[in-house]
Design an enzyme around this catalytic site. Structure first.
Site, mmCIF file in Angstrom:
data_model
loop_
_atom_site.group_PDB
_atom_site.id
_atom_site.type_symbol
_atom_site.label_atom_id
_atom_site.label_comp_id
_atom_site.label_asym_id
_atom_site.label_seq_id
_atom_site.Cartn_x
_atom_site.Cartn_y
_atom_site.Cartn_z
ATOM 1 N N ARG A 149 0.837 -1.198 0.000
ATOM 2 C CA ARG A 149 0.000 0.000 0.000
ATOM 3 C C ARG A 149 0.867 1.240 0.000
ATOM 4 N NH1 ARG A 149 -3.174 0.291 5.724
ATOM 5 N NH2 ARG A 149 -1.404 0.007 7.092
ATOM 6 N N THR B 70 -1.171 7.475 0.133
ATOM 7 C CA THR B 70 -2.588 7.413 -0.282
ATOM 8 C C THR B 70 -3.290 6.164 0.252
ATOM 9 O OG1 THR B 70 -2.050 6.151 -2.258
ATOM 10 C CG2 THR B 70 -2.031 8.557 -2.469
ATOM 11 N N ASP C 177 1.860 -4.097 12.922
ATOM 12 C CA ASP C 177 2.111 -4.488 11.535
ATOM 13 C C ASP C 177 2.298 -6.000 11.468
ATOM 14 O OD1 ASP C 177 3.688 -5.188 9.123
ATOM 15 O OD2 ASP C 177 3.548 -3.036 8.756
ATOM 16 N N ASP D 101 5.589 -7.327 9.770
ATOM 17 C CA ASP D 101 6.789 -7.132 10.606
ATOM 18 C C ASP D 101 6.786 -8.100 11.788
ATOM 19 O OD1 ASP D 101 8.052 -5.190 9.141
ATOM 20 O OD2 ASP D 101 7.063 -3.535 10.164
HETATM 21 N N1 URA Z 1 -1.745 -4.014 8.079
HETATM 22 C C1 URA Z 1 -1.207 -4.411 9.247
HETATM 23 O O1 URA Z 1 -0.266 -5.174 9.269
HETATM 24 N N2 URA Z 1 -1.743 -3.934 10.393
HETATM 25 C C2 URA Z 1 -2.785 -3.090 10.408
HETATM 26 O O2 URA Z 1 -3.228 -2.703 11.483
HETATM 27 C C3 URA Z 1 -3.336 -2.702 9.173
HETATM 28 C C4 URA Z 1 -2.797 -3.165 8.024
#
Ligand code: URA
Length: 221
Positions: free
Chosen positions: A116, A120, A212, A215
């Site tokens: 992403r 944006t 995330d 991660d």
């Molecule tokens: N992607 C993620 O890894 N965590 C989020 O909270 C949103 C998108």
């Protein structure tokens, strides 16, 4: 002769299935905990994929076969390998696909690379590789977080452009914004999730969420 007014055929809106089970709640809490190591995080994502896969596959078609027990022959049921594709959205989806592959070792695996745009939040596709016959399969897209819904929408559109007719979407955590986006554009695609969290923050992360997912699965932060 009076004619009954033609009624518009209602578009069938498939449900969002929140898989409510104590085991999933327990495991989700481990994922949310900021102190969970990436090794444990990865293992728990795989376990949750298997538990959720059990529910997602409740209506899968079975092939009837003959099977011989040590005592006599009887009827058995198998899931044909030709029926399924597991499709992780890279990279976080790989955590879920690892669990589903254990549950369904006969399934084919396709990959969709989407990131992403950090400004944006638009979904940008950079890679895909799919089995050629996805039109005949149930295609299970997996991504642990259904956040803005942009990646999910892009992945579904990509599959449909390549001939897919049956698609399900599996995430661990979703949020109202992401669900609305997928349902608005693809009401034919059911969503399976362990929980619907409160909202997105300004950086399009889910709150309370788990951070995330990529991660945390791969230990890259
Ligand atoms: N992607 C993620 O890894 N965590 C989020 O909270 C949103 C998108």
């Amino acid at each position: 002769m009076s004619m009954a007014p033609k009624t518009k055929r209602k578009q069938k809106i498939k449900d969002v299935f929140v898989i409510d089970h104590p085991l999933l709640k327990h495991k989700l809490t481990i994922l949310r905990d900021r102190n969970t190591s990436s090794r444990d995080f990865r293992a728990v994502v795989e376990e949750m994929a298997m538990l959720m896969g059990y529910e997602l596959l409740k209506d899968i078609k079975l092939k009837r076969i003959k099977v011989s027990t040590p005592l006599e022959s009887t009827t058995g049921f198998v899931i044909s390998g030709k029926m399924l594709t597991i499709i992780p959205i890279l990279r976080a989806g790989l955590g879920l696909s690892a669990g589903l592959k254990k549950l369904l070792p006969m399934a084919k695996v396709g990959h969709i690379g989407i990131f992403r745009d950090p400004k944006t939040f638009n979904a940008i596709e950079y890679f895909h590789k799919l089995p050629p016959d996805i039109g005949k399969r149930l295609n299970i897209i997996v991504d642990p977080m259904l956040a803005t819904g942009n990646s999910a929408r892009a992945a579904i559109e990509l599959l449909k452009r390549n001939g897919a007719r049956k698609i399900k979407f599996l995430s661990i955590i979703s949020c109202p914004e992401g669900i609305a986006e997928v349902r608005r554009h693809h009401p034919d695609v059911p969503i399976y999730t362990a929980v619907i969290d409160r909202q997105l923050n300004d950086h399009a992360y889910i709150l309370p969420g788990l951070g995330d997912a990529g991660d945390r699965i791969f230990g890259t932060k």
